[in-house]
Design an enzyme around this catalytic site. Structure first.
Site, PDB file in Angstrom:
ATOM      1  N   MET A  92       0.816  -1.203   0.000  1.00 35.37           N
ATOM      2  CA  MET A  92       0.000   0.000   0.000  1.00 35.37           C
ATOM      3  C   MET A  92       0.857   1.263   0.000  1.00 35.37           C
ATOM      4  O   MET A  92       1.830   1.376   0.741  1.00 35.37           O
ATOM      5  CB  MET A  92      -0.882  -0.017   1.249  1.00 35.37           C
ATOM      6  CG  MET A  92      -1.665   1.250   1.514  1.00 35.37           C
ATOM      7  SD  MET A  92      -2.709   1.082   2.994  1.00 35.37           S
ATOM      8  CE  MET A  92      -1.496   0.800   4.267  1.00 35.37           C
ATOM      9  N   SER A 143       3.818  -6.766   2.009  1.00 36.69           N
ATOM     10  CA  SER A 143       2.656  -6.227   2.700  1.00 36.69           C
ATOM     11  C   SER A 143       1.382  -6.644   1.966  1.00 36.69           C
ATOM     12  O   SER A 143       1.169  -7.834   1.738  1.00 36.69           O
ATOM     13  CB  SER A 143       2.791  -4.710   2.847  1.00 36.69           C
ATOM     14  OG  SER A 143       1.919  -4.206   3.832  1.00 36.69           O
ATOM     15  N   GLN A 144       0.501  -5.703   1.555  1.00 35.99           N
ATOM     16  CA  GLN A 144      -0.758  -6.124   0.945  1.00 35.99           C
ATOM     17  C   GLN A 144      -0.546  -6.853  -0.386  1.00 35.99           C
ATOM     18  O   GLN A 144      -1.415  -7.619  -0.821  1.00 35.99           O
ATOM     19  CB  GLN A 144      -1.720  -4.951   0.766  1.00 35.99           C
ATOM     20  CG  GLN A 144      -1.409  -4.006  -0.368  1.00 35.99           C
ATOM     21  CD  GLN A 144      -2.435  -2.883  -0.503  1.00 35.99           C
ATOM     22  OE1 GLN A 144      -3.218  -2.607   0.407  1.00 35.99           O
ATOM     23  NE2 GLN A 144      -2.435  -2.214  -1.636  1.00 35.99           N
ATOM     24  N   ASP A 201       6.293  -5.406  14.362  1.00 39.05           N
ATOM     25  CA  ASP A 201       5.503  -4.662  13.374  1.00 39.05           C
ATOM     26  C   ASP A 201       4.562  -3.681  14.057  1.00 39.05           C
ATOM     27  O   ASP A 201       3.747  -4.067  14.906  1.00 39.05           O
ATOM     28  CB  ASP A 201       4.700  -5.653  12.524  1.00 39.05           C
ATOM     29  CG  ASP A 201       4.320  -5.083  11.170  1.00 39.05           C
ATOM     30  OD1 ASP A 201       3.943  -3.902  11.112  1.00 39.05           O
ATOM     31  OD2 ASP A 201       4.411  -5.830  10.181  1.00 39.05           O
ATOM     32  N   HIS A 230       7.950  -3.433  10.265  1.00 39.31           N
ATOM     33  CA  HIS A 230       7.364  -3.837   8.991  1.00 39.31           C
ATOM     34  C   HIS A 230       8.353  -3.702   7.827  1.00 39.31           C
ATOM     35  O   HIS A 230       8.803  -2.601   7.511  1.00 39.31           O
ATOM     36  CB  HIS A 230       6.121  -2.981   8.733  1.00 39.31           C
ATOM     37  CG  HIS A 230       5.227  -3.505   7.662  1.00 39.31           C
ATOM     38  ND1 HIS A 230       4.610  -4.732   7.735  1.00 39.31           N
ATOM     39  CD2 HIS A 230       4.825  -2.969   6.470  1.00 39.31           C
ATOM     40  CE1 HIS A 230       3.870  -4.926   6.665  1.00 39.31           C
ATOM     41  NE2 HIS A 230       3.997  -3.878   5.880  1.00 39.31           N
TER      42      HIS A 230
END
Length: 300
Positions: free
Chosen positions: A27, A101-102, A221, A277
């Site tokens: 994202m 991530s996404q 995270d 993250h």
């Protein structure tokens, strides 16, 4: 994306006829900028001579790619990428895939929905993915963007409104443990790819085609809530305090995605890194990801 500067080190790995690699960013990020996944692409090309790397761009420009990470429905993105990968002549012998991530759950959706129509996808590696969704969005995006505050406000109050689901990417993997019924009914993306409404056998069969599904969780995270989602864990239904490991969830116990079968076959890998993250070291990335899954060797 300054954390990627570590990738400029010059350790080189040798692999004869290397397997191509597909990357999908997260994202608020982009495919190709030198401070973003463009640097990861460059790093992989330096470490694995002659490797082909396709860093996915959704749209006709890097700006469109960034905007689409917020506003293009994942179902459309996944189909776009399925078509793109099927047309790529450099992938016809098979490839490895890495989601950031996404991009992790989006690449998983590519596997589940399209693997039977694509060249063999060997290993799927997910770094900080939100496989059981998120419930909380304290920060968003690798790049500061005015959309971030707007995203947070909408998710807190209107995640399951039809127009929000259709127009805001993060709403489609928003998972409210206090209202599981609405989540399963209204989630346009995550509830479907997790087989939570009905069983799609193609999803199970395609996921089990993988040689390995590698799940990387970041122990510190601060962006993904709860961080256990990176290993398919999540809150126990009806509250937002007690966390369940994957092996304690209905998804696993009912084997709705074939994850139990993969786990028992040794194809489900759980890795962790003691950082925030995506903030991992180059040494870890080489030893834990590149060597075992991208080149299949332990030699430097």
């Amino acid at each position: 994306m300054n954390r990627w500067l570590f990738l400029l080190f010059s350790i080189k790995l040798i692999s004869a006829d290397p397997t191509p690699v597909v990357l999908w960013h997260g994202m608020g990020d982009t495919c190709c900028m030198p401070y973003s996944l463009g640097l990861v692409k460059y790093f992989l090309e330096k470490q694995i001579p002659d490797v082909y790397v396709n860093s996915i761009r959704v749209g006709n420009s890097t700006i469109a790619d960034l905007e689409n990470s917020y506003f293009m429905n994942p179902n459309k993105q996944v189909q776009y990428v399925c078509d793109m990968l099927a047309r790529d002549p450099n992938l016809q012998g098979g490839f490895n895939a890495i989601g950031f991530s996404q991009g992790s759950q989006f690449l998983r959706a590519v596997v589940q929905r399209c693997a039977h129509k694509l060249p063999p996808i060997k290993n799927l590696i997910t770094l900080g993915g939100q496989h059981q969704g998120v419930y909380g969005l304290p920060h968003c995006g690798a790049i500061r963007h005015r959309s971030c505050d707007y995203v947070r406000k909408l998710l807190n109050y209107a995640a399951y409104y039809d127009w929000v689901q259709s127009s805001l990417v993060q709403a489609t993997y928003w998972h409210d443990p206090l209202d599981e019924k609405t989540y399963k009914q209204k989630s346009e993306f995550l509830a479907d790819i997790n087989n939570e409404r009905e069983i799609n056998q193609t999803y199970i069969d395609n996921l089990n085609r993988l040689e390995n599904l590698v799940l990387v969780k970041f122990d510190k995270d601060t962006i993904v809530q709860p961080r256990e989602t990176e290993w398919f864990g999540f809150y126990a239904p009806g509250q937002a305090k007690k966390l369940l490991r994957l092996q304690e969830t209905e998804l696993y116990l009912q084997d709705r995605l074939g994850l139990k079968k993969m786990d028992e076959a040794g194809k489900l890998k759980f890795l962790s890194y003691p950082g925030n993250h995506l903030a991992f070291s180059q040494e870890w990335f080489i030893s834990k990801i590149i060597k075992p899954y991208l080149i299949g060797t332990t030699e430097v």
